[in-house]
Design a protein around this motif. Structure first.
Motif, short mmCIF file in Angstrom:
data_model
loop_
_atom_site.label_atom_id
_atom_site.label_comp_id
_atom_site.label_asym_id
_atom_site.label_seq_id
_atom_site.Cartn_x
_atom_site.Cartn_y
_atom_site.Cartn_z
N GLU A 5 0.85 -1.02 -0.06
CA GLU A 5 -0.02 0.04 -0.07
C GLU A 5 0.94 1.23 0.13
O GLU A 5 1.97 1.18 0.46
N ASP A 6 0.47 2.18 -0.41
CA ASP A 6 1.15 3.48 -0.62
C ASP A 6 0.63 4.39 0.78
O ASP A 6 -0.54 4.46 1.02
N LEU A 7 1.63 4.74 1.41
CA LEU A 7 1.47 5.70 2.76
C LEU A 7 1.91 7.08 2.46
O LEU A 7 2.92 7.36 2.12
N VAL A 8 0.87 7.94 2.66
CA VAL A 8 1.22 9.61 2.44
C VAL A 8 1.48 10.13 3.71
O VAL A 8 0.98 9.64 4.73
N SER A 54 -12.65 2.74 1.99
CA SER A 54 -12.41 1.60 1.34
C SER A 54 -11.47 0.73 2.03
O SER A 54 -11.57 -0.58 2.13
N MET A 55 -10.25 1.27 2.56
CA MET A 55 -9.17 0.38 3.43
C MET A 55 -9.84 0.18 4.56
O MET A 55 -9.38 -1.12 5.26
N ASP A 59 -0.61 -3.72 11.36
CA ASP A 59 0.94 -3.98 11.28
C ASP A 59 1.57 -3.48 10.19
O ASP A 59 0.94 -4.04 9.04
N THR A 60 2.66 -3.01 10.05
CA THR A 60 3.34 -2.36 8.81
C THR A 60 4.75 -2.78 8.94
O THR A 60 5.53 -2.71 9.99
N THR A 61 5.43 -2.76 7.71
CA THR A 61 6.73 -2.70 7.68
C THR A 61 7.17 -1.68 6.37
O THR A 61 6.42 -1.98 5.55
N TYR A 62 8.05 -1.14 6.61
CA TYR A 62 8.50 -0.10 5.53
C TYR A 62 10.02 0.30 5.66
O TYR A 62 10.59 0.18 6.70
N ASP A 98 -5.02 6.36 0.21
CA ASP A 98 -5.73 5.56 1.19
C ASP A 98 -5.26 5.40 2.32
O ASP A 98 -6.06 5.27 3.70
N PHE A 99 -3.93 5.87 2.78
CA PHE A 99 -3.51 6.02 4.24
C PHE A 99 -2.62 7.28 4.43
O PHE A 99 -1.76 7.76 3.50
#
Length: 186
Positions: free
Chosen positions: A11-14, A48-49, A65-68, A98-99
């Motif tokens: 996913e793209d995180l802004v 939507s998310m 939970d995220t990893t980036y 979306d994020f």
């Protein structure tokens, strides 16, 4: 990478400054604008998310939970707490968001140019002006502003000023989708 149970999604995180709501109208369906970007462990998500990750359950208060990676070879695992849910942004917008989470300069310690170098064009900057007169005044001062604030640098044996190869411009928000050439090329 965002995770839901055993499933992983790219996913793209802004990343945004907390003043986002002072400039853009992002209607919330859940959460509080004053608290949505209060700290870097929070994330705002689209409707939507919220459905994708949490189904019919209320999303605010849930954890994703995220990893980036903030720099090459530096992968970070970070749980993000959902602080708000915003209405889906129409498909005819230049925003594909979306994020949204709060930007944190310390996450980029290994990449100081992200915040310190004026030629790092990794961001969109939005301004809220009072009127066309403000826009014209701002435009007239762009070249002098860049020459005063952005250092020259050596290139092919000569010193280049930022104004030799980059210009600042203003584009009305409602014109970006149909009239821009792409990020960095308005």
């Amino acid at each position: 990478v965002f995770k839901r149970g055993a499933d992983s999604f790219r996913e793209d995180l802004v990343l945004a400054d907390p003043s986002l709501f002072n400039v853009l109208d992002l209607p919330l369906v859940a959460g509080d604008k004053a608290k949505a970007l209060a700290d870097t462990t929070g994330v705002m998500i689209s409707e939507s998310m919220a459905r994708k990750y949490f189904g019919a359950r209320p999303a605010v208060g849930e954890v994703i939970d995220t990893t980036y990676s903030f720099s090459p070879g530096d992968v970070t695992a970070r749980p993000l707490h959902v602080t708000a849910v915003f209405k889906d942004i129409p498909g005819n917008s230049h925003f594909k968001i979306d994020f949204i989470s709060r930007i944190n300069e310390s996450d980029y310690e290994k990449m100081p140019w992200m915040f310190k170098d004026w030629t790092s064009l990794n961001t969109w900057t939005y301004l809220k002006l009072r009127g066309e007169a403000d826009a014209n005044t701002l435009r007239q001062g762009f070249k002098a502003f860049t020459e005063r604030n952005v250092p020259s640098f050596p290139f092919s044996g000569k010193e280049l000023k930022i104004s030799d190869y980059m210009t600042l411009s203003l584009v009305k928000l409602e014109d970006i989708h149909l009239q821009s050439k792409g990020m960095g090329q308005f």
